[in-house]
Design a protein around this motif. Sequence first.
Motif, PDB file in Angstrom:
ATOM      1  N   PRO A   1       0.829  -1.210   0.000  1.00  0.00           N
ATOM      2  CA  PRO A   1       0.000   0.000   0.000  1.00  0.00           C
ATOM      3  C   PRO A   1       0.858   1.253   0.000  1.00  0.00           C
ATOM      4  O   PRO A   1       1.886   1.321   0.666  1.00  0.00           O
ATOM      5  CB  PRO A   1      -0.806  -0.122   1.314  1.00  0.00           C
ATOM      6  CG  PRO A   1      -0.743  -1.571   1.670  1.00  0.00           C
ATOM      7  CD  PRO A   1       0.575  -2.066   1.151  1.00  0.00           C
TER       8      PRO A   1
ATOM      9  N   ASP B   1      -8.241   3.139  11.999  1.00  0.00           N
ATOM     10  CA  ASP B   1      -7.852   2.312  10.854  1.00  0.00           C
ATOM     11  C   ASP B   1      -8.772   1.099  10.724  1.00  0.00           C
ATOM     12  O   ASP B   1      -8.694   0.153  11.510  1.00  0.00           O
ATOM     13  CB  ASP B   1      -6.401   1.851  11.016  1.00  0.00           C
ATOM     14  CG  ASP B   1      -5.820   1.298   9.726  1.00  0.00           C
ATOM     15  OD1 ASP B   1      -6.608   1.070   8.791  1.00  0.00           O
ATOM     16  OD2 ASP B   1      -4.597   1.112   9.652  1.00  0.00           O
TER      17      ASP B   1
ATOM     18  N   ALA C   1      -8.732  -0.384   7.709  1.00  0.00           N
ATOM     19  CA  ALA C   1      -8.187  -0.960   6.480  1.00  0.00           C
ATOM     20  C   ALA C   1      -7.347  -2.201   6.735  1.00  0.00           C
ATOM     21  O   ALA C   1      -7.340  -3.120   5.923  1.00  0.00           O
ATOM     22  CB  ALA C   1      -7.347   0.084   5.741  1.00  0.00           C
ATOM     23  N   GLN C   2      -6.629  -2.232   7.850  1.00  0.00           N
ATOM     24  CA  GLN C   2      -5.719  -3.344   8.111  1.00  0.00           C
ATOM     25  C   GLN C   2      -6.308  -4.286   9.153  1.00  0.00           C
ATOM     26  O   GLN C   2      -6.762  -3.847  10.209  1.00  0.00           O
ATOM     27  CB  GLN C   2      -4.370  -2.821   8.599  1.00  0.00           C
ATOM     28  CG  GLN C   2      -3.630  -1.979   7.584  1.00  0.00           C
ATOM     29  CD  GLN C   2      -3.344  -2.733   6.304  1.00  0.00           C
ATOM     30  OE1 GLN C   2      -3.013  -3.910   6.326  1.00  0.00           O
ATOM     31  NE2 GLN C   2      -3.493  -2.060   5.171  1.00  0.00           N
ATOM     32  N   PRO C   3      -6.284  -5.600   8.870  1.00  0.00           N
ATOM     33  CA  PRO C   3      -6.836  -6.570   9.832  1.00  0.00           C
ATOM     34  C   PRO C   3      -5.896  -6.826  10.991  1.00  0.00           C
ATOM     35  O   PRO C   3      -5.321  -7.911  11.148  1.00  0.00           O
ATOM     36  CB  PRO C   3      -7.023  -7.830   8.972  1.00  0.00           C
ATOM     37  CG  PRO C   3      -5.974  -7.720   7.919  1.00  0.00           C
ATOM     38  CD  PRO C   3      -5.834  -6.243   7.618  1.00  0.00           C
ATOM     39  N   ARG C   4      -5.700  -5.817  11.810  1.00  0.00           N
ATOM     40  CA  ARG C   4      -4.806  -5.961  12.962  1.00  0.00           C
ATOM     41  C   ARG C   4      -5.543  -6.631  14.117  1.00  0.00           C
ATOM     42  O   ARG C   4      -6.638  -6.235  14.479  1.00  0.00           O
ATOM     43  CB  ARG C   4      -4.285  -4.598  13.410  1.00  0.00           C
ATOM     44  CG  ARG C   4      -3.428  -3.901  12.358  1.00  0.00           C
ATOM     45  CD  ARG C   4      -2.821  -2.629  12.917  1.00  0.00           C
ATOM     46  NE  ARG C   4      -1.949  -1.984  11.939  1.00  0.00           N
ATOM     47  CZ  ARG C   4      -2.352  -1.037  11.109  1.00  0.00           C
ATOM     48  NH1 ARG C   4      -3.600  -0.641  11.138  1.00  0.00           N
ATOM     49  NH2 ARG C   4      -1.518  -0.499  10.253  1.00  0.00           N
TER      50      ARG C   4
ATOM     51  N   SER D   1     -14.216  -8.930  10.078  1.00  0.00           N
ATOM     52  CA  SER D   1     -14.352  -7.967   8.987  1.00  0.00           C
ATOM     53  C   SER D   1     -15.796  -7.876   8.523  1.00  0.00           C
ATOM     54  O   SER D   1     -16.584  -8.812   8.688  1.00  0.00           O
ATOM     55  CB  SER D   1     -13.452  -8.356   7.805  1.00  0.00           C
ATOM     56  OG  SER D   1     -13.808  -9.630   7.304  1.00  0.00           O
TER      57      SER D   1
ATOM     58  N   ARG E   1      -9.550   5.430   8.014  1.00  0.00           N
ATOM     59  CA  ARG E   1      -8.875   4.783   6.891  1.00  0.00           C
ATOM     60  C   ARG E   1      -9.635   3.511   6.551  1.00  0.00           C
ATOM     61  O   ARG E   1      -9.859   2.657   7.404  1.00  0.00           O
ATOM     62  CB  ARG E   1      -7.425   4.474   7.230  1.00  0.00           C
ATOM     63  CG  ARG E   1      -6.645   3.848   6.084  1.00  0.00           C
ATOM     64  CD  ARG E   1      -5.153   3.826   6.355  1.00  0.00           C
ATOM     65  NE  ARG E   1      -4.574   5.159   6.232  1.00  0.00           N
ATOM     66  CZ  ARG E   1      -3.930   5.788   7.205  1.00  0.00           C
ATOM     67  NH1 ARG E   1      -3.793   5.221   8.380  1.00  0.00           N
ATOM     68  NH2 ARG E   1      -3.438   7.006   7.011  1.00  0.00           N
TER      69      ARG E   1
ATOM     70  N   ARG F   1     -10.620   0.331   3.361  1.00  0.00           N
ATOM     71  CA  ARG F   1     -10.020  -0.472   2.291  1.00  0.00           C
ATOM     72  C   ARG F   1     -11.090  -0.872   1.289  1.00  0.00           C
ATOM     73  O   ARG F   1     -12.158  -1.362   1.653  1.00  0.00           O
ATOM     74  CB  ARG F   1      -9.372  -1.718   2.902  1.00  0.00           C
ATOM     75  CG  ARG F   1      -8.819  -2.708   1.891  1.00  0.00           C
ATOM     76  CD  ARG F   1      -8.019  -3.826   2.530  1.00  0.00           C
ATOM     77  NE  ARG F   1      -8.719  -4.537   3.563  1.00  0.00           N
ATOM     78  CZ  ARG F   1      -8.424  -5.782   3.947  1.00  0.00           C
ATOM     79  NH1 ARG F   1      -7.426  -6.426   3.358  1.00  0.00           N
ATOM     80  NH2 ARG F   1      -9.096  -6.367   4.897  1.00  0.00           N
TER      81      ARG F   1
ATOM     82  N   SER G   1     -12.183  -3.836   8.609  1.00  0.00           N
ATOM     83  CA  SER G   1     -11.631  -4.706   9.646  1.00  0.00           C
ATOM     84  C   SER G   1     -11.797  -4.050  11.011  1.00  0.00           C
ATOM     85  O   SER G   1     -11.294  -2.947  11.240  1.00  0.00           O
ATOM     86  CB  SER G   1     -10.154  -4.988   9.378  1.00  0.00           C
ATOM     87  OG  SER G   1      -9.990  -5.624   8.120  1.00  0.00           O
TER      88      SER G   1
END
Length: 478
Positions: free
Chosen positions: A103, A116, A118-121, A406, A432, A434, A452
């Motif tokens: 990205p 965020d 966007a990121q699957p943390r 998600s 943010r 995705r 996410s």
Amino acid sequence: MYARIAESIRRDIDGGRFKVRARLPGSRSMAVALGVSRTVVLMAYDQLESEGYLDSQSGSGTYVSARPARASACATLVEEPVEAPEAPRLSRLARRAVLPAVPEAEPPAAEGEVIDLAQPRVKSDRRSLKAWMQNLTALLRRRDAPDFPELQGALDLRKAVAGYLGVERAIAVDPDDILIVSGAQQARDLIARVLLDEGDGAGVEEPCHWSVRHTYEAMGARLVPCQVGPHGMDIDRHAAALDGVRLVSVAPSFQFPTGVVMPEERRRALLQWAYAHDACLVEDDFDCEHRFGVRALPSLWSLDRHGRVIHVSSFARSMFPALQLGYMLVPRALRERFLAVKWLADRGSISMQQHVLAACISSGQYLRDLRRIAHRLAPRHRALHDTLQARLGDAMEVTGSVAGGSLFVRLPRLPLSATGTLLAEALARGVRIRSAERFHRVPPDHVTLVLSYAGLSETSLKRAGARLAEACLAVANA
């Protein structure tokens, strides 16, 4: 320091200052002259002797070897101008393989903290990490601590997995049917290498995680996309297009990214099709253990009666992201072939991690972790979903959402071309997000998102949902 001394002596030999068979000063004399310890000089002499520059004779001294003259001649030849060769030829696999897209650096939000989605943390659970450390310490204290890994996987881990699957998933499996791998991606690669030749057909869900599609594409397979509906893939709809394929990859218990669950009757129909058409089914069990509000349906593996299903799952999302371990359930007719191909790639996944994981599963810690994660995910899912639903209403469609971390969101009123504008508008408001576009082979004509939420609090998710809804309405009204 010894390397600098060695380099200086090497230059003197190449330049002719030290002639062939000339005797070098003793190590003590050299050390005094250079103002260093004798050990440093001995290390420099040893290095040059290993390179063929020096020849040490016990009781006599250290001499310049006769070999550097030839080495110097070779060096002269190498330095002569030559035409630059072309790049090395690559295999077809290497030419097709690509690294995942990195990205681009996102610009900061207008003001305040960025939430965020966007990121699957996934934040590692403290109790999980504590149990892991305790089991690791106990393992290290054992006199019979494991040494080299076993190709198929540690027997105690395979027994623990078999016990867990029998109790929690009603999957009857023998430990010998289990193959431990370094995550789900290695499993996909092994499946492609064992079952596919270049030009063979492979069915994949549409949409699906891009790595599934790319793994088979890199092997030269001909992909047949199978549309995922509200109840998963319908084999009757795609049977004609799938004629002659070698395998079909599906995620019946939690399809990513849509989150839908395939009902049992469709699973049985898919198996009957595989039997009739001499095809294998790859059952991707990604994230279905984190389910909430729905009972587990029989897996394809447990319904299979003729050894046509290969079951794939991973421990990374269940325990903590850094744990790169997974497992495959392999039909007995294919077991030896899978082991032979895996042997070409590695000699077994990290042994110590396998034994620690086996202890966590056998003690019940693994199951407690799963239930605790699912307990936390349900209210977080509701916080994000309900906030978006309250503000967007029928301008938003959400499918599945019974497990994982998600949310797959369709925005039918926003054209696909508005995706970039929406991402920028949401970021300007501190969220943010995705796009799901990369998970489609042919993207739909409207905006789709994968949000996410697993690593965020309910408060943050409500705030993010409100901001994202504002961004959607702003783009729609622009």
